[in-house]
Design an enzyme around this catalytic site. Structure first.
Site: not given
Length: 318
Positions: A9, A89-90, A114, A198, A247
Site C-alpha cells: 500500500q 505487506s499487502l 483485509r 502492523h 503479519q
C-alpha cells in the site's frame, strides 16, 4: 538467482496498469477477473479514479494486488519465472498468487476484506503512523518503549537501515517522534494513512481475517515465499497462511527480508507492480544487485535481457 518482489500500500496511482491491460490480453483478463470476483468494477476505480476512492484501504489493497498480478502474468506468459518471491505487506498476497499458494480470485476477496477489517479496527483519528529517518532499530524501539505510557506504539515497517515507520495511538506516535528526535533521528515524517497498520491495534483485524484465510483452498508454494514477519522462506501452505495471519499486527521486516534474499544468493530483483518503492529500498541494502521493475510495457525488454531471452508474444504490445 532471481527474485520477484511485489509492492504494498502506498504505491497506487490512478491509471496504473492501463497500459499493460491495453498491450497484453493476460493483463486485461486479470482486471476482468478481479471485477468478477468482487462483483463490482474495481477496474474502473483503478483506471479512472477518483483518487479519493482508490485510496480507501478496502479498495487500495485489491487494486494493487490486481495490478501486480496483471504484471506478473505478463512475465509468466513469456516464461520469465523467479527462483523466490517476496512482497511488502499487502504485496505478500501478490507473491503467494505468483507462487501458486492462493488463487487470484480468492486473494482479491481476501485483501478487500483485509482492508475493511484493518480500517475498522481503530476509529479514524485514533491511530497514526510516522516515518523515523536516520535512527537505528534499537533507538526507534527505545523511543517507542519510553513513549508508550500504557498505549500502543511500536516499529511497524522496518524498511531499510535508518528508515523505520512506527504505528500506534496518535498520542503515542507523537511522543515517540519527539523522543526519536532527541535520540538523534534526522527527520520524523507523519504519514497520511487511514489506520495504524502492523501494530497491536490491528489484532482485531487479524482475528477477523484468520478464519477466511484458513477457509480458502491453498497449495504449497511452487517457489519459496520469504515472509514479512520473520524473513523466513515459506515452503508449505500451512506456514504461509500462518505468516499472513500474523503479519496483520506484526511489523513488516522488509530490510531483513531483502538481506535474507541476498544471503540466499539472489543477485537480480524484479519489482512487479506499480511504482519503484521497493527498488529504492533494495538499492540501500544490496548495492551491487540488478534491479528492474515492470509497471509499463516498456519495462519488458530489460527483463527479457536479464533472463537472457527475446520477448515472446510481444505482438500484443504493438
Amino acid at each position: 538467482m532471481k527474485a520477484f518482489v511485489f509492492p504494498g500500500q502506498g504505491s497506487q496511482s490512478v491509471g496504473m496498469g492501463r497500459a499493460l491491460a491495453e498491450a497484453f490480453p493476460e493483463a486485461r483478463a486479470t482486471f476482468d477477473e478481479a471485477d468478477a470476483a468482487l462483483g463490482w468494477r474495481l477496474s474502473d476505480v483503478i483506471f479512472e479514479g477518483p483518487v479519493e476512492r482508490l485510496t480507501l484501504t478496502e479498495n487500495t489493497q485489491p487494486a494493487i494486488l490486481t495490478m501486480s498480478v496483471a504484471a506478473w502474468r505478463v512475465l509468466d506468459a513469456r516464461g520469465f519465472r523467479p527462483d523466490v518471491v517476496a512482497g511488502h505487506s499487502l504485496g505478500e498476497y501478490s507473491a503467494h498468487v505468483a507462487a501458486g499458494t492462493l488463487a487470484f480470485a480468492d486473494a482479491v476477496r481476501l485483501v478487500h476484506h483485509r482492508g475493511q477489517y484493518m480500517q475498522e479496527a481503530v476509529p479514524v483519528g485514533h491511530g497514526a503512523m510516522a516515518a523515523i529517518l536516520g535512527l537505528d532499530e534499537d533507538g526507534v524501539r527505545a523511543a517507542c518503549d519510553e513513549a508508550a505510557q500504557g498505549e500502543v506504539v511500536s516499529p511497524a515497517n522496518l524498511n531499510a537501515a535508518g528508515q523505520i515507520v512506527i504505528a500506534g495511538t496518535a498520542a503515542g506516535v507523537a511522543r515517540a517522534g519527539e523522543l526519536a528526535k532527541a535520540r538523534g533521528a534526522k527527520r520524523v515524517i507523519p504519514l497520511q494513512v487511514s489506520a495504524p497498520f502492523h501494530c497491536a491495534l490491528m489484532a482485531p483485524a487479524g482475528a477477523r481475517l484468520a478464519p477466511e484465510l484458513r477457509s480458502v483452498t491453498v497449495h504449497d508454494p511452487r517457489v519459496p515465499v520469504v515472509a514479512n514477519v520473520d524473513a523466513e522462506p515459506k515452503r508449505d501452505a500451512a506456514s504461509a497462511i500462518d505468516a499472513l495471519i500474523r503479519q496483520v499486527s506484526s511489523p513488516v521486516r522488509w530490510d531483513l527480508t531483502v538481506r535474507r534474499l541476498a544471503s540466499d544468493g539472489v543477485t537480480a530483483y524484479v519489482e512487479v507492480g506499480p511504482g519503484t518503492v521497493l527498488s529504492g529500498l533494495i538499492k540501500k541494502a544490496v548495492r551491487d544487485a540488478a534491479i528492474l521493475n515492470l509497471d509499463q510495457p516498456a519495462g519488458l525488454a530489460a527483463i527479457a535481457a536479464l533472463f537472457g531471452a527475446g520477448i515472446k508474444g510481444t505482438d500484443d504490445a504493438s
